[in-house]
Design a protein around this motif. Structure first.
Motif, PDB file in Angstrom:
ATOM      1  N   LEU A  22       0.687  -1.313   0.021  1.00  0.00           N
ATOM      2  CA  LEU A  22      -0.088  -0.115  -0.111  1.00  0.00           C
ATOM      3  C   LEU A  22       0.851   1.266   0.043  1.00  0.00           C
ATOM      4  N   ILE A  24       2.589   2.506   2.241  1.00  0.00           N
ATOM      5  CA  ILE A  24       2.353   3.104   3.635  1.00  0.00           C
ATOM      6  C   ILE A  24       3.618   3.497   4.219  1.00  0.00           C
ATOM      7  N   TYR A  59       0.996   9.181  10.203  1.00  0.00           N
ATOM      8  CA  TYR A  59      -0.416   9.411   9.779  1.00  0.00           C
ATOM      9  C   TYR A  59      -1.227  10.107  11.060  1.00  0.00           C
ATOM     10  N   THR A  60      -1.537  11.209  10.414  1.00  0.00           N
ATOM     11  CA  THR A  60      -2.599  12.161  11.424  1.00  0.00           C
ATOM     12  C   THR A  60      -4.154  11.137  11.641  1.00  0.00           C
ATOM     13  N   ASN A  61      -4.521  10.623  10.477  1.00  0.00           N
ATOM     14  CA  ASN A  61      -5.600   9.786  10.842  1.00  0.00           C
ATOM     15  C   ASN A  61      -5.255   8.295  10.364  1.00  0.00           C
ATOM     16  N   ALA A  64      -7.733   4.840   9.253  1.00  0.00           N
ATOM     17  CA  ALA A  64      -8.304   4.291   8.213  1.00  0.00           C
ATOM     18  C   ALA A  64      -7.155   3.628   7.384  1.00  0.00           C
ATOM     19  N   ILE A  65      -5.838   4.147   7.603  1.00  0.00           N
ATOM     20  CA  ILE A  65      -4.758   3.299   7.204  1.00  0.00           C
ATOM     21  C   ILE A  65      -4.564   1.791   7.639  1.00  0.00           C
ATOM     22  N   ARG A  68      -7.175  -0.518   6.151  1.00  0.00           N
ATOM     23  CA  ARG A  68      -6.755  -0.854   5.111  1.00  0.00           C
ATOM     24  C   ARG A  68      -5.643  -1.981   5.207  1.00  0.00           C
ATOM     25  N   VAL A 161     -17.859  -3.478   9.445  1.00  0.00           N
ATOM     26  CA  VAL A 161     -17.276  -3.937  11.171  1.00  0.00           C
ATOM     27  C   VAL A 161     -17.246  -2.544  11.418  1.00  0.00           C
TER      28      VAL A 161
END
Lengths: 176, 307
Positions: A22, A24, A59-61, A64-65, A68, A161
């Motif tokens: 991804l 990331i 990541y600030t959020n 979601a990461i 994923r 979920v």
């Protein structure tokens, strides 16, 4: 006796590979990390936490990461790993993951450390299930694992979920 | 028509042809809801990814600024170091008193470097020239050069023989050079009456005396490499003889086919043009070198003297 909490190499590899797929985490750091991990060996949970820390710091959020990442892990597990031979339907994944062959097979330590990943209730007709998780893993990532694992066979059109708070042990699942 | 067929068709069919059972309608509903959920999840994921990218670019900008600042500081420091090293090279007031015409070229690979030459006066008042090539490049080599200059300045006025001078400096400096794992190629020439006395340890030298080439005999040792004695040699000199001293920067440079420029080529070129003015010979040698080499690989020093 003090026992160190350990995770199975294949799980750590799956997590790192998902991050890599991804984009990331990228570059030498994760490639070196992957090269060091043997799929059949056991590693202290801190190895896992190293990666998780990178994601959480970047990541600030991160929710979601991490969701994923969990989905991607299970996508790879089903399509390129042993998943296809183990489950036929999306719901099978719920049973598998909460059995001794699922979560319990990739982590070892004292029961307090390992925690539980338990299917509290399931109604296949209504498409509802509740899982209680007391594992040391991030709940959002676990939500992703459930979504990815249940969607992977392709028989479910809808998988939601929900874990309302990161502190909550309760994960509610709706599937159709 | 069934739902699956309907969804697989390229265009929606007329409602009259469409028979949807309740079960199919439910499936359609969840399929739609599932896609909507996927869309929302994807949106959240890409939003988080974009936010991270924005943050990452911001961090990159900050780091770039920081790097620029550090780079500027290093450049300023190197410029100062360059000025200091330049000041350590000889001024040519002393050269005016020397019995020869001189042309030289010195270029450090970086802003500062390890090639160095200097003029000295020995105990009995003989003029001398030293050409040095410190192993390595850059700031570390330049620091060693400063050390070396101070050592030579301390000893030159007490001795005359190149061998005694180099052996003395080698003995007192060996522990220092061993510690820093460096050594120095050296070419020291003392100009006596109608004779030069030289010591060549890793350097390169050639005297064209009376129309014949005399290549400098070399010692099998470098300054700072190991204990041991050095040998010095003498050669007669006449008016108009040409002395060429250089470090390995030119002769070990390579062309695009990895051929060395070579000692033979440089000596031959200097010999061919031996009757020209030293500045012209220097220029011819440099032009030939520049046309030959792919790029400079080392510090470069070339001195040409006419007696």
């Amino acid at each position: 006796m003090c026992q160190t909490l350990e995770v199975f190499g294949a799980l750590v590899m799956g997590y790192a590979q998902a991050c890599l797929n991804l984009n990331i985490i990228a570059g030498k750091k994760v490639t070196n990390f992957l090269n060091e991990i043997q799929p059949t060996s056991w590693y202290p949970l801190s190895r896992w936490s190293e990666l998780e820390k990178i994601v959480l710091q970047s990541y600030t959020n991160a929710d979601a990461i991490l969701t994923r990442v969990g989905m991607e892990m299970m996508f790879s597990w089903y399509n390129y790993g042993p998943g296809k031979g183990i489950i036929n339907r999306g719901v099978d994944f719920l049973h598998f993951q909460t059995s001794s062959e699922g979560y319990a097979s990739v982590i070892k330590g004292t029961s307090d450390q390992v925690g539980n990943f338990e299917l509290k209730s399931i109604n296949e007709d209504d498409g509802k299930a509740v899982v209680q998780s007391t594992t040391p893993f991030n709940r959002k990532m676990e939500c992703g694992v459930l979504i990815g694992g249940m969607k992977a066979p392709g028989d479910l059109d809808y998988v939601d979920v929900v874990n309302n708070s990161n502190n909550s042990d309760i994960i509610t699942i709706e599937f159709h | 028509m069934k739902l699956d067929e309907f969804l697989e068709s390229r265009t929606p069919l007329l409602p009259g042809n469409f028979n949807l059972t309740h079960e199919e309608l439910v499936k359609f509903f969840w399929k739609y809801k599932g896609l909507q959920l996927d869309f929302e999840r994807n949106n959240t994921f890409w939003k988080a990814t974009n936010e991270n990218l924005t943050l990452a670019y911001k961090k990159l900008d900050e780091q770039e600024k920081e790097l620029e600042h550090v780079y500027r500081l290093i450049q300023e420091d190197l410029n100062v170091a360059h000025g200091i090293q330049k000041a350590l090279f000889p001024t040519f007031s002393r050269e005016k008193n020397m019995p020869f015409e001189l042309a030289f070229y010195n270029k450090q690979l970086d802003q500062v470097g390890g090639d160095y030459f200097d003029f000295f006066t020995t105990r009995q008042g003989y003029n001398a020239i030293g050409v040095f090539d410190i192993s390595g490049h850059g700031v570390s080599a330049a620091l060693i050069m400063a050390y070396l200059k101070s050592q030579f300045m301390l000893i030159m006025e007490n001795l005359d023989s190149p061998r005694e001078i180099i052996e003395h400096i080698n003995n007192i400096s060996l522990p220092f050079f061993k510690r820093i794992k460096r050594y120095v190629a050296v070419n020291l020439v003392v100009f006596m009456n109608n004779v030069i006395s030289y010591l060549c340890a890793g350097g390169f030298g050639m005297l064209i005396h009376d129309g014949k080439i005399h290549t400098f005999k070399k010692n099998h040792n470098f300054l700072g490499l190991r204990k041991g004695s050095f040998s010095e040699y003498t050669l007669p000199v006449l008016h108009n003889d040409l002395l060429v001293l250089y470090t390995d920067g030119i002769v070990e440079a390579q062309d695009e086919f990895q051929n060395d420029y070579s000692v033979k080529r440089l000596n031959k070129l200097a010999y061919q043009h031996r009757n020209k003015r030293v500045s012209e010979i220097l220029n011819i040698c440099l032009q030939d070198y520049i046309a030959f080499r792919r790029y400079d690989q080392d510090d470069i020093t070339l001195l040409i003297l006419r007696f």
